[in-house]
Design a protein around this motif. Structure first.
Motif, PDB file in Angstrom:
ATOM      1  N   ARG A  40      -9.813 -45.403  32.348  1.00  0.00           N
ATOM      2  CA  ARG A  40     -10.907 -45.839  33.210  1.00  0.00           C
ATOM      3  C   ARG A  40     -10.928 -47.355  33.323  1.00  0.00           C
ATOM      4  N   GLN A  41     -11.598 -47.809  34.367  1.00  0.00           N
ATOM      5  CA  GLN A  41     -11.730 -49.248  34.589  1.00  0.00           C
ATOM      6  C   GLN A  41     -13.107 -49.545  35.137  1.00  0.00           C
ATOM      7  N   SER A  42     -13.828 -50.388  34.419  1.00  0.00           N
ATOM      8  CA  SER A  42     -15.141 -50.840  34.868  1.00  0.00           C
ATOM      9  C   SER A  42     -14.971 -52.137  35.645  1.00  0.00           C
ATOM     10  N   LYS A  45     -13.341 -55.542  34.304  1.00  0.00           N
ATOM     11  CA  LYS A  45     -12.736 -55.293  32.993  1.00  0.00           C
ATOM     12  C   LYS A  45     -11.328 -54.728  33.138  1.00  0.00           C
ATOM     13  N   GLY A  46     -10.608 -54.726  32.044  1.00  0.00           N
ATOM     14  CA  GLY A  46      -9.266 -54.178  32.043  1.00  0.00           C
ATOM     15  C   GLY A  46      -9.265 -52.671  31.941  1.00  0.00           C
ATOM     16  N   LEU A  47      -8.075 -52.123  31.852  1.00  0.00           N
ATOM     17  CA  LEU A  47      -7.931 -50.678  31.730  1.00  0.00           C
ATOM     18  C   LEU A  47      -8.335 -50.215  30.341  1.00  0.00           C
ATOM     19  N   ASP A  48      -9.059 -49.119  30.296  1.00  0.00           N
ATOM     20  CA  ASP A  48      -9.573 -48.553  29.046  1.00  0.00           C
ATOM     21  C   ASP A  48      -8.966 -47.161  28.883  1.00  0.00           C
ATOM     22  N   ALA A  93     -17.552 -46.178  35.751  1.00  0.00           N
ATOM     23  CA  ALA A  93     -16.210 -46.747  35.941  1.00  0.00           C
ATOM     24  C   ALA A  93     -15.459 -45.922  36.972  1.00  0.00           C
TER      25      ALA A  93
END
Length: 126
Positions: A40-42, A45-48, A93
């Motif tokens: 996911r990506q908010s 922000k970076g990739l989670d 996200a």
């Protein structure tokens, strides 16, 4: 050609369970040695990386989300799914399903991903 498509859950309320399904075409999810991830990506922000399920059905999760996460698969439909329990607005996200060769390197970068879905926006709000 491999294509991946996430389902669209739309708006999810706080404390509910987010459920997403990724439909894969062009390759079987049981093909060695692909790993099938949720990422996911908010905004800003970076990739989670959330977790993955392997070609053999083994799952692994990010330590920060493990207590709320479950990833499963339906090989008859060539799909894998994410359940994220007790969501909060911080879970808002864009959610992606993705394929890698072997386990993904964390933190994930798109260059390391073989293919992914277009992403689906998930908004957690009352």
């Amino acid at each position: 050609q491999v294509t991946m498509q996430e389902s669209d859950p739309g708006l999810v309320k706080p404390s509910q369970t987010l459920s997403l399904t990724c439909t894969v075409s062009g390759v079987s999810i049981t093909t060695a040695a692909y790993y099938w991830s949720w990422i996911r990506q908010s905004p800003g922000k970076g990739l989670d990386w959330i977790g993955y399920i392997t070609y053999s059905g083994t799952s692994s999760y990010s330590p920060s989300l493990e207590s709320r996460t479950s990833i499963s698969r339906d090989t008859s439909k060539n799909q894998f799914s994410l359940q994220l329990h007790s969501v909060t607005p911080e879970d808002t996200a864009v959610y992606y399903c993705a394929r890698t060769w072997g386990p993904p390197v964390v933190p994930v970068e798109w260059d390391d991903v073989l293919s992914r879905g277009q992403g689906t926006q998930v908004t957690v709000s009352s």
